[in-house]
Design an enzyme around this catalytic site. Structure first.
Site, PDB file in Angstrom:
ATOM      1  N   TYR A  81       0.818  -1.210   0.000  1.00  0.00           N
ATOM      2  CA  TYR A  81       0.000   0.000   0.000  1.00  0.00           C
ATOM      3  C   TYR A  81       0.854   1.264   0.000  1.00  0.00           C
ATOM      4  CZ  TYR A  81      -4.624  -2.049   0.822  1.00  0.00           C
ATOM      5  OH  TYR A  81      -5.810  -2.712   0.691  1.00  0.00           O
TER       6      TYR A  81
ATOM      7  N   LYS B 279       3.502 -15.206   3.415  1.00  0.00           N
ATOM      8  CA  LYS B 279       3.716 -16.014   2.207  1.00  0.00           C
ATOM      9  C   LYS B 279       5.214 -16.275   2.122  1.00  0.00           C
ATOM     10  CE  LYS B 279       2.451 -17.972  -1.672  1.00  0.00           C
ATOM     11  NZ  LYS B 279       1.708 -19.262  -1.693  1.00  0.00           N
TER      12      LYS B 279
ATOM     13  N   ASP C 200      -6.287  -7.053   4.252  1.00  0.00           N
ATOM     14  CA  ASP C 200      -7.408  -6.471   3.508  1.00  0.00           C
ATOM     15  C   ASP C 200      -8.262  -7.590   2.927  1.00  0.00           C
ATOM     16  OD1 ASP C 200      -8.940  -4.447   2.163  1.00  0.00           O
ATOM     17  OD2 ASP C 200      -7.859  -4.962   0.325  1.00  0.00           O
TER      18      ASP C 200
ATOM     19  N   ASP D  35     -12.174  -9.134   4.364  1.00  0.00           N
ATOM     20  CA  ASP D  35     -13.383  -9.156   3.523  1.00  0.00           C
ATOM     21  C   ASP D  35     -13.910 -10.585   3.431  1.00  0.00           C
ATOM     22  OD1 ASP D  35     -13.358  -6.424   2.848  1.00  0.00           O
ATOM     23  OD2 ASP D  35     -13.891  -6.853   0.765  1.00  0.00           O
TER      24      ASP D  35
HETATM   25  C1  IPM Z   1     -10.507  -1.324   3.561  1.00  0.00           C
HETATM   26  C2  IPM Z   1     -10.680  -0.798   2.172  1.00  0.00           C
HETATM   27  C3  IPM Z   1      -9.536   0.136   1.841  1.00  0.00           C
HETATM   28  C4  IPM Z   1      -8.252  -0.664   1.892  1.00  0.00           C
HETATM   29  C5  IPM Z   1      -9.670   0.873   0.492  1.00  0.00           C
HETATM   30  C6  IPM Z   1     -10.981   1.598   0.370  1.00  0.00           C
HETATM   31  C7  IPM Z   1      -8.509   1.796   0.239  1.00  0.00           C
HETATM   32  O1  IPM Z   1     -10.804  -1.829   1.257  1.00  0.00           O
HETATM   33  O2  IPM Z   1     -10.476  -0.529   4.501  1.00  0.00           O
HETATM   34  O3  IPM Z   1     -10.428  -2.546   3.734  1.00  0.00           O
HETATM   35  O4  IPM Z   1      -7.883  -1.333   0.913  1.00  0.00           O
HETATM   36  O5  IPM Z   1      -7.594  -0.620   2.932  1.00  0.00           O
HETATM   37 MN    MN Z   2     -10.824  -3.802   2.163  1.00  0.00          MN
END
Ligand code: IPM
Ligand code: MN
Length: 365
Positions: A141, A189, A245, A249
């Site tokens: 990032y 990894k 990340d 999710d």
């Molecule tokens: C999260 C989101 C963010 C990230 C995006 C919106 C930049 O997906 O907070 O998980 O990737 O960190």
């Molecule tokens: Mn995210």
């Protein structure tokens, strides 16, 4: 207790859901005699339109001068063609970096009432209680060099960590594990990436200071599968930015909706609180958004910035209670709706506040 909170609601459903989170905080302040002040500032797409930048200086100054920052969501399809740092998401990354919090706590739990919302079988997910610790300020990032060179037809990013960056987030993860079920899973990894070999070595070294915590290492690909197969086996999970990340999710599948998941970012100058879900532009402004992720995020503000554990627990209990009573926003009420009441964003917020009020009254008697 005094708390100065900067609210950066952002785009899409951000304003709707943070509105309900703020209302819950106001109710708690009123009932408990606390002094919470709220300052609203712009971030993301709405800031690009108004101020020409996704993170205006004014927003940053206010955020840095506060005790906690509550963020809704950023992102809007109209900015999709812009370079990453010019997009709404750029504002989010900039505020994360400026506030300095490197440990993003993302709890993932199954709610009994919502197991029908998950494609996973109830006997697999029931009782899941994972605390993800996502490193938030390093890895691909923020790593340099980074570029999309159109002439050369090449694009690259750099996934980079220093041992100091790994150590500080590992310590937070071990400390959390000590207060929970004393198990830490570190995800990397390391069979392919040098940066992961460093990660694994540093986490192992830090682990020597925490002999009461059982440490295990998992590779991110098989971890993605284990989380779905046997989520109950995990307590605290620590991982780098991008893996975190993706895994968080994915873990939304366990809860049945990403709309339920809160997060808190700690370790820096000012803690940053944001629900895990995005701006959901397709349902924005329609009163359909689920405010529970934002409300549970408010609970984390009470816990981590206010030290108000009883109040935080009351909010979390209230969320469970309203689910038990059959209250659902539209995203949570798919399929058979027998016994369920489908509520708008505002109605759900009101229902939670009413329940929190009762909980706190009962506790004070
Ligand atoms: C999260 C989101 C963010 C990230 C995006 C919106 C930049 O997906 O907070 O998980 O990737 O960190
Ligand atoms: Mn995210």
């Amino acid at each position: 207790m005094k708390l100065k909170i900067t609210v950066v609601a952002g785009d899409g459903i951000g304003p709707e859901v943070t509105g309900e989170a703020v209302a819950v905080l106001k109710q708690i302040a009123e009932q408990g005699g606390h002094e919470f002040t709220f300052t609203e500032k712009r971030i993301g797409g709405v800031a690009i339109k108004n101020d020409g930048t996704p993170l205006p200086q004014e927003t940053l100054d206010a955020a840095l001068a506060s005790d906690a920052v509550l963020l809704g969501a950023v992102g809007a399809p109209e900015f999709n063609s812009l370079a990453p740092d010019k997009r709404p998401e750029g504002g989010l990354l900039q505020i994360r970096a400026a506030l300095g919090g490197f440990a993003n706590l993302r709890p993932c739990f199954s709610f009994k009432e919502l197991t029908v919302n998950s494609p996973l079988r109830p006997e697999v997910i029931e009782g899941t209680d994972i605390m993800f610790v996502r490193e938030l300020l390093g890895g691909a990032y923020f790593g340099k060099p980074r570029e999309w060179n159109k002439e050369k037809g090449v694009g690259y990013n750099t996934m980079v960590y220093t041992s100091g960056e790994v150590e500080r987030v590992a310590r937070i993860a071990f400390q959390l594990a000590q207060k929970r079920r004393k198990k830490l899973t570190s995800v990397d990894k390391s069979n392919v990436l040098e940066v992961s070999q460093l990660w694994r070595a540093v986490v192992t070294e830090v682990g020597k200071d925490f002999p009461d915590v059982a440490l295990e290492h998992q590779l991110v690909d098989s971890m993605a599968m284990h989380i779905m197969n046997r989520p109950r086996d995990f307590d605290v999970v620590v991982t780098e930015n991008l893996f975190g990340d993706i895994l968080t999710d994915e873990s939304g599948v366990i809860t049945g909706s990403l709309g339920m998941l809160p997060s808190a970012t700690i370790g820096g100058k000012v803690n940053l609180y944001e629900p895990v879900h995005g701006s959901a532009p397709d349902i924005a402004g329609k009163g359909l958004a689920n405010p529970l992720g934002a409300i549970l995020t408010a609970a984390l503000i009470l816990r981590h910035s206010g030290g108000l554990e009883a109040e935080a627990a009351a909010v979390e209990a209230a969320v469970r209670k309203v689910l038990e009573q059959g209250c659902r926003t539209a995203d949570l009420a798919r399929g058979d709706k027998t016994g369920l009441t489908v509520l708008s964003t505002k109605e759900m917020g009101a229902k939670v506040r009413e329940t929190v009020e009762k909980q706190l009254l009962a506790a004070s008697r």
